[in-house]
Every structure is written in structure tokens, then in C-alpha cells.
Write an enzyme that holds these catalytic residues in place. Structure first.
Site, mmCIF file in Angstrom:
data_model
loop_
_atom_site.group_PDB
_atom_site.id
_atom_site.type_symbol
_atom_site.label_atom_id
_atom_site.label_comp_id
_atom_site.label_asym_id
_atom_site.label_seq_id
_atom_site.Cartn_x
_atom_site.Cartn_y
_atom_site.Cartn_z
ATOM 1 N N ASP A 117 1.103 56.178 -39.949
ATOM 2 C CA ASP A 117 0.950 57.434 -40.675
ATOM 3 C C ASP A 117 -0.465 58.004 -40.494
ATOM 4 O O ASP A 117 -1.449 57.259 -40.544
ATOM 5 C CB ASP A 117 1.199 57.139 -42.161
ATOM 6 C CG ASP A 117 1.262 58.381 -43.013
ATOM 7 O OD1 ASP A 117 2.145 59.206 -42.768
ATOM 8 O OD2 ASP A 117 0.429 58.518 -43.927
ATOM 9 N N GLU B 160 0.300 40.262 -29.317
ATOM 10 C CA GLU B 160 0.491 38.802 -29.428
ATOM 11 C C GLU B 160 1.975 38.485 -29.596
ATOM 12 O O GLU B 160 2.391 37.342 -29.474
ATOM 13 C CB GLU B 160 -0.263 38.262 -30.656
ATOM 14 C CG GLU B 160 -1.775 38.253 -30.510
ATOM 15 C CD GLU B 160 -2.455 37.975 -31.851
ATOM 16 O OE1 GLU B 160 -1.810 37.392 -32.763
ATOM 17 O OE2 GLU B 160 -3.631 38.365 -31.980
HETATM 18 C C1 GLC Z 1 2.440 61.822 -43.265
HETATM 19 C C2 GLC Z 1 3.803 61.695 -43.858
HETATM 20 C C3 GLC Z 1 3.885 62.591 -45.062
HETATM 21 C C4 GLC Z 1 2.831 62.166 -46.069
HETATM 22 C C5 GLC Z 1 1.450 62.157 -45.442
HETATM 23 C C6 GLC Z 1 0.436 61.435 -46.302
HETATM 24 O O1 GLC Z 1 2.236 63.042 -42.697
HETATM 25 O O2 GLC Z 1 4.780 61.997 -42.900
HETATM 26 O O3 GLC Z 1 5.156 62.556 -45.645
HETATM 27 O O4 GLC Z 1 2.838 63.024 -47.169
HETATM 28 O O5 GLC Z 1 1.446 61.499 -44.208
HETATM 29 O O6 GLC Z 1 0.613 60.056 -46.245
#
Ligand code: GLC
Length: 562
Positions: free
Chosen positions: A227, A277
């Protein structure tokens, strides 16, 4: 609607290859290079305990559905312990499953059961920030300014007399990125105040994530979607910036103080060495960066893949789709990677709805401001069928967001009192946010929550969901679900495993290319019907072909017999 009329004879017969674009016959060998990956928003997929929210019990009970759909892998949105202030992207404990979804034992059972069906599992890891409920942040809050417990996050004194935030940065969800705590210091959060940013310069933060990677790799996770992969590192001088930065935009200025800083790359390499790994695992970046910066994330010792979000912004035209497809394939090949294709996900308006809006209407605004009359659902649905045949015919991996195989539309009229996306409140109730694409899946035509598993789902489903349920579409040979199943099966059996694609000229606003020697892919984005080559045998079409003609807003896969 326009009456379909044939293209001129000169454009209708044998397609002519225009260029040997993307002709490097790079073989795809690993599962993730050419897979069909199904994105599961677990809270809305299937509810096994009847509490209104999806969970692992529900998901496990639907694994056969995914196997029948034919997907290679699933990507599960965050399932960790979380107060859910941002749908689980606010993680309180990275080693625990949120009790509303199940527990670790059940997660392990799920991974095993998915593997038994040949389905890999990609977890969603959130390293940029934790939840404010995370034990580290609670320790930081309990500690005085200057205490080492605060150094795992980004605490600073305010500007001026201390009552002003340290910089003018604006949060992705609206408002300042800084929140003041009782003793007068401010902490940084690029997203919601409940999502404090970690300090990735801190060795403990780096070590902790090494251990989290190993924890999940040891439990059989096959890949990680990372993310906000372009976040993590900040300019600690906190220079002011101009304007708000929308996450879902790649046009950040170069040398931005908190996006896409060079310092993210050593961190990526560190993770990659851990992932390497283990056998055959992968990492996938959610990185909203300039096209010319993306290859840096795909160097051989960094990410295996990065999301390519360009199609999310494509307008419905052969030119827009064609340019993006060509450019994306070239960019991926230049660094020896494969492209990814995404039409929808949990952050954007569902594409069946986007394609029902006029090309010049910005769907990001439309969701909040309307007008609802601008939407032609039927057109959107037809185009969504065609788009399925476009993306599933491309080399690389295709990501399907749950419900798109049912042709679900955005639920754009959720009552405002049920909205949960922090965007709604942070924008002063001017932006509806992302709940409309997160409404629970309809499994049955009737009954409470359309078979989702509860008396009432956590977000209300519209009555139109019954006719779009899995049950209704299962028995309909012309349904979207049937189309997806057929397309995924054909993709597996008929499409070559290389990355070769040759665009073909078939007329104005017709997007066409060859895969291998014999499969022609045609998407008719023009207002008139287009002739299918006479030597062609239609393998699959998104709309009925009549007298050798493919109607507007339709796509087909055609076997060209020599
Ligand atoms: C990413 C996710 C989104 C979230 C953001 C903060 O873009 O896809 O849903 O709100 O990160 O973590």
C-alpha cells in the site's frame, strides 16, 4: 441511439498489422506475470457469521466460486486487527486477523484451501502508517515530547508560537496532514488522523516490517500488494508545498516532500531480499508516480510488478485505450517486467458506471455532484462487457475487482448517514468517497442481503442487485458472469504465454490487435457496426454479432483461420 452501419469496405476485410509493437517475445513463466488476480474486499465479499460484514468463513465457503471463475490468485484487502476508520488500511496489529473477519488459524486454513484449488494468495501490507490504536502509537502518545517512543512516528513542534502545523501539507482525505496532541506537539498523517505515518528512518520500524514479511511468508502468503508504496520517506525539513495532493493521481511534481522520494528504494530492496528467500513469491507496488519514475520501482532487485492505473482514466475511445496499452507494454518491457491491467478497485467508481458517463464528465467529481441524469446505465453495462474482453486479452496480468464479473455498478446514491469512508467527513461532507464501490456482493436473487449472509449488509444493497446476483447469472448463458468465466478459460487455453501483441488497423475508433498468429481481438468503440473478417470464427463476443457485424460498444475474440 445510432443505427449501426457498416464501416467502409476498405476497412472491413482483412486487418492490417500497423506495427510490430511490443514484439519482444519475452516468455512469461511465473504465475504472477500473466495471472488473473481477483481482488477481494473481504468486508463485502461473503458473511459467514451473519453480523453484516464479510469474513473468512464466508470467503472459504465461496472458494469454489473463485475456482470455477478460473482465477489464478486472489488479493485480499487488509484483514488485520483494525478499528476500520479507513476500511482496514489503519492496522492496529499486523500479526492478527481482525476478529470481525476471523483469526489466524482460519487465515491459515483459507490459504491452504486456496492453494488446494490452485489459487495463490496475495496479502495487502500497509507500511506507510499504522492505526492510531497500534501499541506503538499509544506508547508514543503516553510519552513526553522528545521521548524515544515518539521517534517511531513523526512528531514535531508546531510552527510560529507552536500553534500552527509544522508545514502546510494537506492530507489525501482533506484537511491538514498534522494533528496536535495534548502536550502541544504535532504528528504527521498523510491520510486520516487515525493513520499516523511511521518514521521509516528508524531502524526499529525497518526491523519490525522485516519480521512482519516473514510472519506472513511463513504462513504461505504468495505475494504482497504494498500500500502507498511511493510514500514512506519524507523530507524531514518539511518544506511547504502547493496545493492538495490526491493519492489517485500520478502527476505529483518531481522532488515532492512526501511522495516518490529516492529513499524508498533501499527499503524496497531490503524487502525483496526477504521475499527472495522463499520460492516463487512476489511483491506488487501501489505506486502513483510519474510514468518515467515507475521503472525505478521495477528494477530486478525491487518490485516484481507495479499497478498500472492508466486504464482507470482512459476515456471510452480506441485512441485513449490504444495509446495506454501500447505505452504500458513498452514501459513494462523496457525493464523486463509485465504489465498489470486494472479497470476498477476499492478506491474508484466502478467502471460499468464510469463508461455510462459522457467522456468529458469527470467521474471523480460526478460521484459527489451528479447530475444523475448524465448516467446511461445500459451503455455503461455494454461497455463493461466489452472492456472485460479487452483487458483479458492483453499480455500481462489482469486484476478483477469483486463484483465486476457481475457487472455491478457504483451504488452512487447510498444514504449519507451510512457512508463510512473518512473522505466524507474530512471533505466537510462535500465528497462522498469510496463506499459506493464497496457494497456487499449479491449471491442470491432474493432473500436478506441477497445471500451475502446477513439480515442486513453493512452497506445497503440496491434492489437491482438481485437480478445481478451470482444465482441469477449462473443459469443465464448471456450473463456477464458467464462471459467472464468463458473469457478466463479461453485466455488460459488459447492465448500464447508470450508478451507479443500486434496492433491492427480496422477503422476509426476500432481497437484491434493480434495475439499469436490466429487470435484477433476487436473492440468496437465507434458508433457504427464493424465487419468481422470473413475468414474469422468468433470465439467469444460481448454482444451478439449479426450478419458478420460486431455492434458498437462491443468486443470479440476471433480465430482467424489461414
Ligand atoms: C491505498 C488504499 C486506500 C487507502 C490508502 C491509505 O491507496 O488503496 O484504500 O485509503 O491507501 O492506506
Amino acid at each position: 441511439m445510432n443505427t449501426p452501419s457498416p464501416q467502409t469496405p476498405s476497412t472491413m476485410k482483412t486487418p492490417t498489422p500497423t506495427a510490430a509493437e511490443n514484439s519482444t517475445a519475452l516468455a512469461t513463466s511465473s504465475w504472477w506475470q500473466h495471472g488473473v488476480v481477483y481482488q477481494i474486499y473481504i468486508r463485502s465479499f461473503a458473511d459467514g457469521n451473519g453480523d453484516g460484514e464479510g469474513d473468512l468463513t464466508g470467503l472459504r465457503s465461496r472458494l469454489d466460486y473463485l475456482a470455477t471463475l478460473g482465477v489464478d490468485a486472489v488479493w485480499i484487502n487488509p484483514w488485520y486487527a483494525s478499528p476500520m476508520r479507513d476500511g482496514g488500511y489503519d492496522v492496529a496489529d499486523y500479526r492478527a486477523i481482525d476478529p470481525r473477519f476471523g483469526n489466524i488459524t482460519e487465515a491459515e486454513q483459507f490459504i491452504e484451501e486456496a492453494h488446494a484449488r490452485g489459487i495463490r494468495v496475495i496479502a495487502d501490507l500497509v507500511p506507510n502508517h499504522t492505526s492510531s490504536d497500534h501499541v506503538w502509537f499509544q506508547e508514543a502518545l503516553a510519552a513526553p515530547p522528545g521521548d524515544p517512543a515518539r521517534e517511531r512516528y513523526i512528531f514535531r513542534p508546531g510552527a510560529g508560537d507552536g500553534s500552527e502545523p509544522p508545514s502546510n501539507w494537506e492530507s489525501v482525505f482533506g484537511g491538514s496532514t498534522w494533528t496536535r496532541v495534548a502536550d502541544g506537539e504535532w504528528y504527521l498523517h498523510i491520510f486520516d488522523p487515525s493513520q499516523p505515518d511511521l518514521n521509516w528512518e528508524h531502524p526499529e520500524v525497518r526491523d519490525e516490517f522485516d519480521a512482519i514479511f516473514r510472519f506472513w511468508l511463513d504462513r504461505g502468503i504468495d505475494g504482497f500488494r504494498i500500500d502507498v508504496a511511493h510514500g514512506l520517506i519524507k523530507d524531514m525539513a518539511f518544506p511547504d508545498v502547493d496545493g492538495r495532493t490526491d493519492l489517485l493521481e500520478a502527476e505529483h511534481p518531481v522532488d515532492h516532500p512526501h511522495w516518490d522520494r529516492d529513499g524508498v528504494h533501499p527499503i524496497i530492496r531490503r524487502w525483496r531480499s526477504i521475499v527472495d528467500e522463499y520460492d516463487d513469491r512476489m511483491m506488487l507496488a501501489e505506486a502513483w508516480v510519474h510514468a518515467e519514475r515507475l521503472p525505478l520501482y521495477l528494477r530486478p532487485d525491487e518490485y516484481h510488478q507495479a499497478f498500472n492505473f492508466d486504464l482507470l482514466d482512459a476515456t471510452w475511445s480506441a485512441d485513449s485505450f490504444g495509446r495506454i496499452i501500447g505505452r504500458s507494454l513498452d514501459a513494462a518491457q523496457a525493464v523486463g517486467a509485465t504489465s498489470t491491467w486494472v479497470l476498477s478497485n476499492h478506491d474508484v467508481v466502478r467502471h460499468a458506471t464510469r463508461y455510462g458517463l459522457p467522456n468529458d464528465l469527470a467521474w471523480r467529481r460526478w460521484i459527489s455532484d451528479g447530475p444523475t441524469s448524465a448516467l446511461d446505465r445500459e451503455v455503461g453495462s455494454r461497455r463493461a462487457r466489452a472492456a472485460a474482453l479487452v483487458t483479458l486479452a492483453l499480455p500481462g496480468s489482469t486484476y478483477i475487482y469483486q463484483g465486476e464479473e457481475l457487472g455491478l455498478h457504483e451504488v452512487a446514491d447510498l444514504p449519507t448517514d451510512v457512508l463510512q469512508d473518512p473522505v466524507w467527513e474530512r471533505s466537510g461532507q462535500t465528497e462522498r468517497g469510496r463506499d459506493g464501490c464497496r457494497v456487499p456482493i449479491p449471491w442470491t436473487e432474493e432473500g436478506p442481503s441477497f445471500g451475502f449472509g446477513a439480515d442486513a449488509a453493512w452497506l445497503p444493497q440496491p434492489t437491482s442487485f438481485g437480478a445481478q446476483s451470482v444465482e441469477a447469472q449462473d443459469r443465464d448463458p448471456n450473463s456477464m458472469l458467464t462471459l467472464y468465466r468463458a473469457a478466463i478459460a479461453l485466455r488460459r487455453s488459447r492465448f500464447p504465454g508470450d508478451l507479443h501483441l500486434t496492433f491492427v488497423e480496422m477503422g476509426t475508433d476500432i481497437l484491434a490487435w493480434m495475439r499469436g498468429d490466429d487470435i484477433l481481438v476487436v473492440a468496437n468503440m465507434s458508433p457504427s457496426a464493424v465487419a468481422i473478417p470473413p475468414n474469422g470464427d468468433v470465439l467469444l463476443a460481448s454482444a451478439p454479432t449479426l450478419n458478420g457485424m460486431l455492434p458498437p460498444d462491443a468486443a470479440a475474440w476471433i480465430d482467424i483461420q489461414s
